[in-house]
Design a protein around this motif. Structure first.
Motif, short mmCIF file in Angstrom:
data_model
loop_
_atom_site.label_atom_id
_atom_site.label_comp_id
_atom_site.label_asym_id
_atom_site.label_seq_id
_atom_site.Cartn_x
_atom_site.Cartn_y
_atom_site.Cartn_z
N THR A 74 0.83 -1.22 0.00
CA THR A 74 0.00 0.00 0.00
C THR A 74 0.86 1.26 0.00
O THR A 74 0.34 2.33 0.32
N GLN A 75 2.16 1.13 -0.33
CA GLN A 75 3.00 2.31 -0.42
C GLN A 75 3.72 2.33 -1.77
O GLN A 75 3.86 1.29 -2.44
N ALA A 76 4.18 3.51 -2.14
CA ALA A 76 4.94 3.68 -3.37
C ALA A 76 6.06 4.67 -3.11
O ALA A 76 5.84 5.72 -2.47
N TYR A 77 7.29 4.33 -3.62
CA TYR A 77 8.46 5.18 -3.43
C TYR A 77 8.81 5.83 -4.78
O TYR A 77 8.87 5.15 -5.80
N LEU A 78 9.03 7.12 -4.73
CA LEU A 78 9.46 7.85 -5.93
C LEU A 78 10.98 8.02 -5.86
O LEU A 78 11.52 8.58 -4.89
N VAL A 79 11.69 7.53 -6.89
CA VAL A 79 13.16 7.54 -6.92
C VAL A 79 13.64 8.58 -7.93
O VAL A 79 13.17 8.62 -9.08
N GLU A 80 14.61 9.39 -7.51
CA GLU A 80 15.25 10.37 -8.38
C GLU A 80 16.72 9.95 -8.62
O GLU A 80 17.40 9.48 -7.69
N ARG A 81 17.17 10.11 -9.82
CA ARG A 81 18.57 9.82 -10.16
C ARG A 81 19.22 11.12 -10.60
O ARG A 81 18.81 11.72 -11.62
N LEU A 82 20.18 11.50 -9.80
CA LEU A 82 20.91 12.75 -10.06
C LEU A 82 19.95 13.93 -10.15
O LEU A 82 20.06 14.81 -11.01
#
Length: 358
Positions: A34-42
């Protein structure tokens, strides 16, 4: 010197090992259900991680935000809204919404919860501003529907779906509350008075119907009673009439009947005078003839042809007219003996001629 160099090498290896272990630990990511992670690269959006085990590039990838995908419920504080009739009411709202696109919820708006709250307040003021107080209090479903439609349309680009909007409470001013309570109390009193009047009316109608039915039944009972009584008397008269003609009574039997009726007439206290029928003298002559007096009794005329043709309408209780005549003679002799005893008691002898002349 060799020992110092060896120590430095081991320290460097240890630091390197710790660094590698820390980097690996940071690279392994476990995302909860029930969760979602937003990932940023540089510094730029790279991917969205769903539930499960994921690996990141150390020092290059970074988790920007963690978004809860469950349906959320937010109760906003009461908001003062002015109605079309210039009355201020406090409305407390509850919103049920869910994040459907984590990327839009993070990158399209700085704080989607605050955005939903402010949008709810402004939309609610626009909707309630077109209604008066009475419409506002009685049109909750209409307000909920309009508010949900506007919010769902506006929050669609934020990756949010508004499921439900509920007005938890609508509080009018205190003065308006007092007036409304008085109005409701008057309305209840009016309804109570109407119901009481209806009850009294129905009771009076039912009572009148009952009295009417009772009077009708009583009148019918009295009519039936009179009819039955008249029929009984008619049958009794007819039976006596048929018995007399069936028995072919002569003048002696009728004379005996006259003698039997005289004491009944004399019993009444108000009878100071006796009314003697015109046929009574003939009846006394017949009785005297029965007792041996020389006066000839006047016989009753009889139609022999009618006696043969007549058929009785009743069953006569007299089996033999002669036997009935003999019984009448015996009763007459008994009455004569009682009269003679009464005369002896008074000192005077019984005189049939004197009795006949009375």
């Amino acid at each position: 010197m060799d020992d110092i160099g060896t120590i430095i090498v081991w320290v460097a290896l240890a630091v390197l090992a710790i660094f590698v272990i820390a980097a690996i630990a940071r690279a392994i990511i476990v995302v909860q259900q029930t969760q979602a992670y937003l990932v940023e690269r540089l510094g730029r959006y790279h991917t969205t991680m769903d539930a499960g085990l994921h690996l990141l590039v150390p020092f290059i990838d970074k988790v920007r935000a963690k978004v809860d995908l469950r349906e959320m419920v937010y109760s906003f504080p009461p908001q003062s809204v002015i109605t079309s009739d210039n009355l201020v009411v406090d409305i407390d709202t509850v919103i049920y919404f869910q994040v459907t696109d984590p990327k839009s919820a993070v990158y399209e708006i700085a704080n989607y919860i605050t955005g939903v709250e402010q949008l709810t307040v402004t939309t609610l003021r626009n909707i309630v501003g077109t209604m008066d107080l009475e419409q506002t209090l009685t049109s909750r479903d209409q307000i909920n529907g309009q508010l949900r439609g506007v919010l769902d349309e506006a929050t669609g680009k934020w990756g949010i779906r508004v499921n439900r909007v509920e007005l938890k409470s609508i509080e009018p001013p205190v003065s308006i509350k007092d007036s409304m309570e008085k109005q409701m109390r008057a309305e209840r009193d009016r309804r109570a008075a109407i119901l009481t009047a209806e009850g009294v009316k129905q009771s009076a109608i039912l009572t009148a119907e009952g009295e009417k039915q009772s009077a009708i039944l009583k009148a019918e009972g009295e009519a039936q009673s009179k009819i039955l009584k008249a029929e009984g008397e008619a049958r009794a008269i007819l039976q006596v009439f048929d018995a007399i003609h069936e028995g072919d009574a002569d003048s002696k039997l009728l004379s005996y009947q006259y003698l039997q009726m005289l004491p009944e007439v004399a019993k009444a206290n108000n009878n100071q005078m006796w009314f003697v029928p015109t046929e009574f003298t003939g009846a006394l002559k017949a009785v005297a003839a029965g007792f041996g007096v020389t006066d000839q009794a006047e016989p009753l005329e009889r139609d022999a042809e009618r006696a043969r043709q007549r058929t009785s309408r009743i069953t006569s209780a007299l089996a033999d007219p002669r036997a009935a005549l003999e019984e009448a003679r015996r009763q007459a002799e008994g009455i004569s003996g009682e009269a003679e005893q009464a005369g002896s008691g008074s000192g005077k002898p019984f005189d049939p001629d004197a009795e006949k002349g009375q």
